[in-house]
Design an enzyme around this catalytic site. Structure first.
Site, PDB file in Angstrom:
ATOM      1  N   ASP A  48       0.868  -1.184   0.000  1.00 21.24           N
ATOM      2  CA  ASP A  48       0.000   0.000   0.000  1.00 21.24           C
ATOM      3  C   ASP A  48       0.902   1.229   0.000  1.00 21.24           C
ATOM      4  O   ASP A  48       2.094   1.140   0.318  1.00 21.24           O
ATOM      5  CB  ASP A  48      -0.902   0.010   1.247  1.00 21.24           C
ATOM      6  CG  ASP A  48      -2.160   0.861   1.064  1.00 21.24           C
ATOM      7  OD1 ASP A  48      -3.244   0.288   0.850  1.00 21.24           O
ATOM      8  OD2 ASP A  48      -2.041   2.113   1.118  1.00 21.24           O
TER       9      ASP A  48
ATOM     10  N   ARG B 265     -16.757   3.354  -3.235  1.00 25.16           N
ATOM     11  CA  ARG B 265     -17.966   4.194  -3.306  1.00 25.16           C
ATOM     12  C   ARG B 265     -18.443   4.649  -1.935  1.00 25.16           C
ATOM     13  O   ARG B 265     -18.292   3.933  -0.954  1.00 25.16           O
ATOM     14  CB  ARG B 265     -19.096   3.403  -3.972  1.00 25.16           C
ATOM     15  CG  ARG B 265     -18.901   3.226  -5.427  1.00 25.16           C
ATOM     16  CD  ARG B 265     -20.149   2.656  -6.052  1.00 25.16           C
ATOM     17  NE  ARG B 265     -20.352   1.249  -5.763  1.00 25.16           N
ATOM     18  CZ  ARG B 265     -21.495   0.622  -5.965  1.00 25.16           C
ATOM     19  NH1 ARG B 265     -22.539   1.272  -6.434  1.00 25.16           N
ATOM     20  NH2 ARG B 265     -21.610  -0.667  -5.705  1.00 25.16           N
TER      21      ARG B 265
ATOM     22  N   ARG C 147     -20.503   3.085  -9.454  1.00 25.71           N
ATOM     23  CA  ARG C 147     -19.121   2.667  -9.671  1.00 25.71           C
ATOM     24  C   ARG C 147     -18.442   3.558 -10.712  1.00 25.71           C
ATOM     25  O   ARG C 147     -17.270   3.866 -10.614  1.00 25.71           O
ATOM     26  CB  ARG C 147     -19.074   1.206 -10.137  1.00 25.71           C
ATOM     27  CG  ARG C 147     -19.477   0.221  -9.069  1.00 25.71           C
ATOM     28  CD  ARG C 147     -19.441  -1.208  -9.587  1.00 25.71           C
ATOM     29  NE  ARG C 147     -19.856  -2.167  -8.582  1.00 25.71           N
ATOM     30  CZ  ARG C 147     -21.119  -2.534  -8.366  1.00 25.71           C
ATOM     31  NH1 ARG C 147     -22.087  -2.035  -9.083  1.00 25.71           N
ATOM     32  NH2 ARG C 147     -21.402  -3.435  -7.437  1.00 25.71           N
TER      33      ARG C 147
ATOM     34  N   ASN D  64     -12.785  -0.634  -8.937  1.00 27.87           N
ATOM     35  CA  ASN D  64     -13.926  -0.227  -9.768  1.00 27.87           C
ATOM     36  C   ASN D  64     -13.701   1.102 -10.482  1.00 27.87           C
ATOM     37  O   ASN D  64     -12.896   1.902 -10.018  1.00 27.87           O
ATOM     38  CB  ASN D  64     -15.164  -0.093  -8.873  1.00 27.87           C
ATOM     39  CG  ASN D  64     -15.897  -1.411  -8.714  1.00 27.87           C
ATOM     40  OD1 ASN D  64     -16.043  -2.164  -9.666  1.00 27.87           O
ATOM     41  ND2 ASN D  64     -16.357  -1.679  -7.507  1.00 27.87           N
TER      42      ASN D  64
ATOM     43  N   HIS E 283     -20.119  -5.089 -14.527  1.00 30.99           N
ATOM     44  CA  HIS E 283     -20.288  -5.142 -13.077  1.00 30.99           C
ATOM     45  C   HIS E 283     -20.817  -3.776 -12.657  1.00 30.99           C
ATOM     46  O   HIS E 283     -20.059  -2.888 -12.276  1.00 30.99           O
ATOM     47  CB  HIS E 283     -18.938  -5.445 -12.416  1.00 30.99           C
ATOM     48  CG  HIS E 283     -18.991  -5.536 -10.921  1.00 30.99           C
ATOM     49  ND1 HIS E 283     -19.794  -6.423 -10.254  1.00 30.99           N
ATOM     50  CD2 HIS E 283     -18.337  -4.837  -9.956  1.00 30.99           C
ATOM     51  CE1 HIS E 283     -19.625  -6.273  -8.956  1.00 30.99           C
ATOM     52  NE2 HIS E 283     -18.762  -5.315  -8.753  1.00 30.99           N
TER      53      HIS E 283
HETATM   54  P1  NAD Z   1     -10.169   0.828   0.728  1.00 36.94           P
HETATM   55  O1  NAD Z   1     -10.274   2.316   0.678  1.00 36.94           O
HETATM   56  O2  NAD Z   1     -10.461   0.132   2.005  1.00 36.94           O
HETATM   57  O3  NAD Z   1      -8.688   0.397   0.254  1.00 36.94           O
HETATM   58  C1  NAD Z   1      -8.033   0.935  -0.845  1.00 36.94           C
HETATM   59  C2  NAD Z   1      -6.557   0.999  -0.516  1.00 36.94           C
HETATM   60  O4  NAD Z   1      -5.844   1.406  -1.699  1.00 36.94           O
HETATM   61  C3  NAD Z   1      -6.209   2.036   0.578  1.00 36.94           C
HETATM   62  O5  NAD Z   1      -5.537   1.400   1.653  1.00 36.94           O
HETATM   63  C4  NAD Z   1      -5.288   3.024  -0.145  1.00 36.94           C
HETATM   64  O6  NAD Z   1      -4.258   3.554   0.665  1.00 36.94           O
HETATM   65  C5  NAD Z   1      -4.728   2.155  -1.261  1.00 36.94           C
HETATM   66  N1  NAD Z   1      -4.150   2.916  -2.361  1.00 36.94           N
HETATM   67  C6  NAD Z   1      -4.612   4.077  -2.923  1.00 36.94           C
HETATM   68  N2  NAD Z   1      -3.778   4.480  -3.901  1.00 36.94           N
HETATM   69  C7  NAD Z   1      -2.780   3.562  -3.975  1.00 36.94           C
HETATM   70  C8  NAD Z   1      -1.626   3.427  -4.797  1.00 36.94           C
HETATM   71  N3  NAD Z   1      -1.342   4.310  -5.750  1.00 36.94           N
HETATM   72  N4  NAD Z   1      -0.809   2.365  -4.584  1.00 36.94           N
HETATM   73  C9  NAD Z   1      -1.104   1.445  -3.637  1.00 36.94           C
HETATM   74  N5  NAD Z   1      -2.172   1.527  -2.829  1.00 36.94           N
HETATM   75  C10 NAD Z   1      -3.003   2.569  -2.992  1.00 36.94           C
HETATM   76  O7  NAD Z   1     -11.106   0.288  -0.440  1.00 36.94           O
HETATM   77  P2  NAD Z   1     -11.691  -1.210  -0.592  1.00 36.94           P
HETATM   78  O8  NAD Z   1     -13.010  -1.313   0.068  1.00 36.94           O
HETATM   79  O9  NAD Z   1     -10.609  -2.181  -0.264  1.00 36.94           O
HETATM   80  O10 NAD Z   1     -11.994  -1.229  -2.176  1.00 36.94           O
HETATM   81  C11 NAD Z   1     -10.930  -1.140  -3.098  1.00 36.94           C
HETATM   82  C12 NAD Z   1     -11.449  -1.050  -4.531  1.00 36.94           C
HETATM   83  O11 NAD Z   1     -12.088  -2.269  -4.878  1.00 36.94           O
HETATM   84  C13 NAD Z   1     -12.517   0.053  -4.751  1.00 36.94           C
HETATM   85  O12 NAD Z   1     -12.328   0.638  -6.023  1.00 36.94           O
HETATM   86  C14 NAD Z   1     -13.823  -0.720  -4.721  1.00 36.94           C
HETATM   87  O13 NAD Z   1     -14.865  -0.056  -5.417  1.00 36.94           O
HETATM   88  C15 NAD Z   1     -13.382  -1.992  -5.421  1.00 36.94           C
HETATM   89  N6  NAD Z   1     -14.238  -3.155  -5.210  1.00 36.94           N
HETATM   90  C16 NAD Z   1     -14.529  -3.911  -6.314  1.00 36.94           C
HETATM   91  C17 NAD Z   1     -15.290  -5.056  -6.211  1.00 36.94           C
HETATM   92  C18 NAD Z   1     -15.559  -5.887  -7.434  1.00 36.94           C
HETATM   93  O14 NAD Z   1     -16.446  -6.729  -7.411  1.00 36.94           O
HETATM   94  N7  NAD Z   1     -14.834  -5.705  -8.513  1.00 36.94           N
HETATM   95  C19 NAD Z   1     -15.795  -5.438  -4.948  1.00 36.94           C
HETATM   96  C20 NAD Z   1     -15.475  -4.666  -3.834  1.00 36.94           C
HETATM   97  C21 NAD Z   1     -14.678  -3.526  -3.967  1.00 36.94           C
END
Ligand code: NAD
Length: 309
Positions: A33, A82, A88, A120, A175
């Protein structure tokens, strides 16, 4: 040598995924991260659970891509999620920059890996990763249908009061709001739900599936779903790492299959050590084909706003 899996983004999905994969025990895990201390803290916490649960995976928390070098699979979960009321698609602007930077680093340090996109809007982000990395399409896929199907299956099982293991479903397409749920292919012990439930109930379950992510966000208020998403990503990683040749719906780049070209969208794929080993073409009705085509158009429009050239 153990397989190596890296997870980019140590937030809710990334942290939960690291825990699930570490407990499986078949690979070493690197959690990365940009926030200093976050991946290190979560990794240490997981390591300290190993003596209790009895797994032997090595887990590293880091802010440096050097630690991710030569990974077999890399999962991208970094980016914004979100807030209540957001779609999304509204995440696109914030996440284009993050996903571009992250994908560049992955391609540099793990040129032979398979990338699973979670961030997303996942179909557009998978397409972006494909363009930035220059990888062949079989090595990049996104998390969508495995989660959407799991949501639908859990709603069907609750509605009919049957074990969830007896329920199967297919959800294709984007999605997002243009998801293509196919009730005729949702079955309980091989019997379609169209023969088990009234149409109004089916419509309600389909709507609930399409809005499954939003329902959780409206309850959590400060974050989005992560237990089921991390479980779904684990299933995809496992099919690849263990070369299971399992068929599941994932966001994949289409080159003419289903009559759709140059776009990433959810379709059934066979997953094995080579990544997407086959795109499975289901026999769809004309109406279902139309729904999939218009879902692809919606993703195309979104991708066009990224101006990738
Ligand atoms: P979160 O905010 O809990 O975690 C995201 C992490 O990314 C944070 O810790 C942040 O510091 C880190 N980050 C930001 N920029 C970065 C970079 N340049 N390099 C490395 N790390 C970086 O969010 P989450 O709940 O874990 O969700 C993450 C993503 O997954 C979101 O876009 C969410 O919409 C998506 N998501 C997709 C699905 C799916 O079905 N495809 C399901 C759930 C969540």
């Amino acid at each position: 040598m153990a397989s190596k899996i890296s997870i980019i983004g140590a937030g809710n999905v990334g942290g939960s995924l690291a825990q699930r994969l570490a407990e499986k025990g078949y690979a070493d895990i690197v959690l990365l991260d940009i926030i200093e201390g976050l991946p290190q803290g979560k990794a240490l916490d997981i390591i300290e659970s190993a003596p209790i649960l009895g797994f032997n995976s090595r887990i590293t928390g880091t802010n440096s891509y050097r630690e991710t070098a030569n990974s077999d699979v890399v999962i991208i979960t970094s980016g914004t999620n979100r807030k209540p009321g957001m779609t999304r698609d509204q995440l696109l602007k914030a996440n284009v920059e993050i996903v571009s930077e992250v994908t560049g680093n992955i391609a540099k340090y793990s040129p032979d890996c398979i990338i699973i996109m979670v961030t997303n809007p996942v179909d557009a982000m998978t397409y972006l990763a494909l363009k930035v990395s220059g990888f062949v399409p079989s090595r990049i896929l996104g998390l969508s249908g495995v989660l959407d199907c799991a949501r639908l299956c859990s709603f069907i099982a609750a509605e009919l009061d049957v074990p969830v293991a007896e329920v199967s479903a297919y959800v294709l397409g984007e999605h997002g709001q243009n998801m293509v749920v196919i009730p005729r292919l949702a079955q309980v012990k091989g019997k379609p739900i169209t023969k088990l439930l009234p149409q109004e109930t089916i419509n309600r379950l389909v709507e609930r599936t399409i809005n499954g992510g939003a329902e959780i966000i409206s309850l959590l208020k400060t974050g989005s779903a992560f237990y089921a998403p991390s479980a779904a990503a684990t299933r995809m990683v496992e099919a690849i790492i263990l070369d299971k040749k399992e068929i599941m719906p994932c966001a994949a780049y289409l080159q003419g299959q289903y009559g759709i070209k140059d776009i990433v969208i959810g379709v059934p794929v066979k997953l094995g050590r080579g990544g997407i080993e086959q795109i499975v073409e289901l026999e769809l009705t004309d109406e279902e084909k139309k729904a999939l085509a218009s879902s692809a158009e919606a993703v195309k429009k979104l991708v066009a706003t990224m101006k990738l050239g």
